[in-house]
Write an enzyme that holds these catalytic residues in place. Structure first.
Site, PDB file in Angstrom:
ATOM      1  N   THR A  82       0.669  -1.084   0.254  1.00 28.16           N
ATOM      2  CA  THR A  82      -0.003  -0.129  -0.130  1.00 28.16           C
ATOM      3  C   THR A  82       0.810   1.311   0.172  1.00 28.16           C
ATOM      4  OG1 THR A  82      -0.238   0.273   2.408  1.00 28.16           O
ATOM      5  CG2 THR A  82      -1.663  -1.236   1.269  1.00 28.16           C
ATOM      6  N   VAL A  84       1.587   4.695   1.323  1.00 20.85           N
ATOM      7  CA  VAL A  84       2.288   5.538   2.318  1.00 20.85           C
ATOM      8  C   VAL A  84       3.397   4.453   3.113  1.00 20.85           C
ATOM      9  CG1 VAL A  84       2.520   6.587   4.517  1.00 20.85           C
ATOM     10  CG2 VAL A  84       0.388   7.102   3.000  1.00 20.85           C
ATOM     11  N   CYS A  85       2.784   3.179   3.031  1.00 22.32           N
ATOM     12  CA  CYS A  85       3.895   2.201   3.559  1.00 22.32           C
ATOM     13  C   CYS A  85       4.960   1.912   2.833  1.00 22.32           C
ATOM     14  CB  CYS A  85       3.020   0.829   3.747  1.00 22.32           C
ATOM     15  SG  CYS A  85       1.275   1.023   4.730  1.00 22.32           S
ATOM     16  N   SER A  86       4.824   1.773   1.334  1.00 27.16           N
ATOM     17  CA  SER A  86       5.876   1.657   0.637  1.00 27.16           C
ATOM     18  C   SER A  86       6.676   2.697   0.430  1.00 27.16           C
ATOM     19  CB  SER A  86       5.433   0.936  -0.589  1.00 27.16           C
ATOM     20  OG  SER A  86       4.581  -0.256  -0.668  1.00 27.16           O
ATOM     21  N   VAL A  90       8.087   2.412   5.560  1.00 24.07           N
ATOM     22  CA  VAL A  90       9.239   1.609   5.754  1.00 24.07           C
ATOM     23  C   VAL A  90      10.670   2.418   5.118  1.00 24.07           C
ATOM     24  CG1 VAL A  90      10.537  -0.256   4.526  1.00 24.07           C
ATOM     25  CG2 VAL A  90       8.053  -0.477   4.948  1.00 24.07           C
TER      26      VAL A  90
END
EC number: 1.11.1.25
Lengths: 197, 197
Positions: A82, A84-86, A90
């Site tokens: 997804t 913002v996560c990628s 992270v």
């Protein structure tokens, strides 16, 4: 289930710096909570390929094995692959890994309500496996125990986790940051947590 | 839930060729079933990146949009990034795509109980996005309606789908193959289905 958990929650939002950093204390997890005794029956699943999963006999890792006698930085997010996560969450840990290590952190961990094979595929794509330990919480039991679940069916994800980060020493939560909305990225990034350790 | 579905099931196993090809008729799906009228409220989620998901306003695709007036080959599997699925099941369709097209097939579809962003990441890794249309069934509602769900928590996957394939014309199932165990790959591959069309 997610909505009843929501109702049960005691949410205390406290602005820390300029309204930017907000931390919540949930009914079942807060600064001071000992994760190992709060969830003795909960295990996570170390990210691995399917073949490694088979050869490991689908072994899981109890929280004790992750947190006991260690200084751990852990962050959780709504899902592998997804946005913002990628793009942000992270990398904010990966790019600061040397600074975390310099502060004596034993492991930096990323967890999401995904299976360990998906987590592995995503970690490889992000080229983050060397810096960060990825774990799946495939049935959501870890996040349920922490009362950090949220229904993201509207985004085609289903029951997932809030976006959050924590600093945990020997199982005890020393710092906890939870975004008000999982689409936000204000308090749970690596830069913020670095300043809190 | 999975076990009660299992109890409800009427399982007819019929050997076709040398015990190799087996087809099952389930309580709620069998050769002859019209998927469009059987599940008018069910939609799948076309595989896409998170950014595409946002810009599509998380749109979903009703079964009618997938099957109406089309000849469709569809196969389902336990999960993105799992072994047989990556190494054999998807390639058996990807490598036969020209033969399916020569038989007048409008679309070859892969579906799994995963979100559409994970499906997209996996499709890209397999370099199969051009040949095959990938769809997520993130909440399992499609597979529940077809009574094709199975609890794969022992493999750290949770509630997923059986391994299966079907040939569907204008929504009506003409051929249905379901593996006895999702770890098997005897009846649901592209080569088998090619011979059944």
């Amino acid at each position: 289930m997610a909505s009843s958990a929501l109702l049960k929650r005691t949410v205390l939002i406290k602005s820390i710096v300029n309204g930017f950093q907000a931390s919540r204390a949930y009914a079942s997890v807060a600064v001071g909570t000992d994760l190992i005794s709060a969830a003795p029956d909960v295990a996570l699943q170390k990210a691995r390929s399917w073949d490694e999963g088979v050869s490991s006999k689908f072994a899981t890792t109890p929280l004790k094995g992750i947190f006991k006698d260690k200084k751990v930085v852990i962050f959780g997010l709504p899902g592998a692959y997804t946005g913002v996560c990628s793009a942000q969450h992270v990398p904010s840990y990966k790019n600061n890994i040397d600074k975390f290590k310099a502060k004596g952190i034993d492991s930096v961990i990323c967890v999401a309500v995904n299976d360990p094979y998906v987590m592995n595929g995503w970690a490889e794509k992000l080229q983050a496996k060397e810096a960060i330990e990825f774990y799946g919480d495939f049935d959501g039991s870890f996040h349920k125990k922490l009362d950090l679940t949220i229904d993201l069916s509207a985004a085609l994800l289903g029951p997932r986790s809030h976006r959050w980060s924590a600093y945990v020493v020997d199982g005890k939560i020393k710092v906890l940051n939870v975004e008000e909305k999982p689409s936000e990225f204000e308090v749970s990034g690596g830069d913020v947590l670095l300043g809190q350790i």
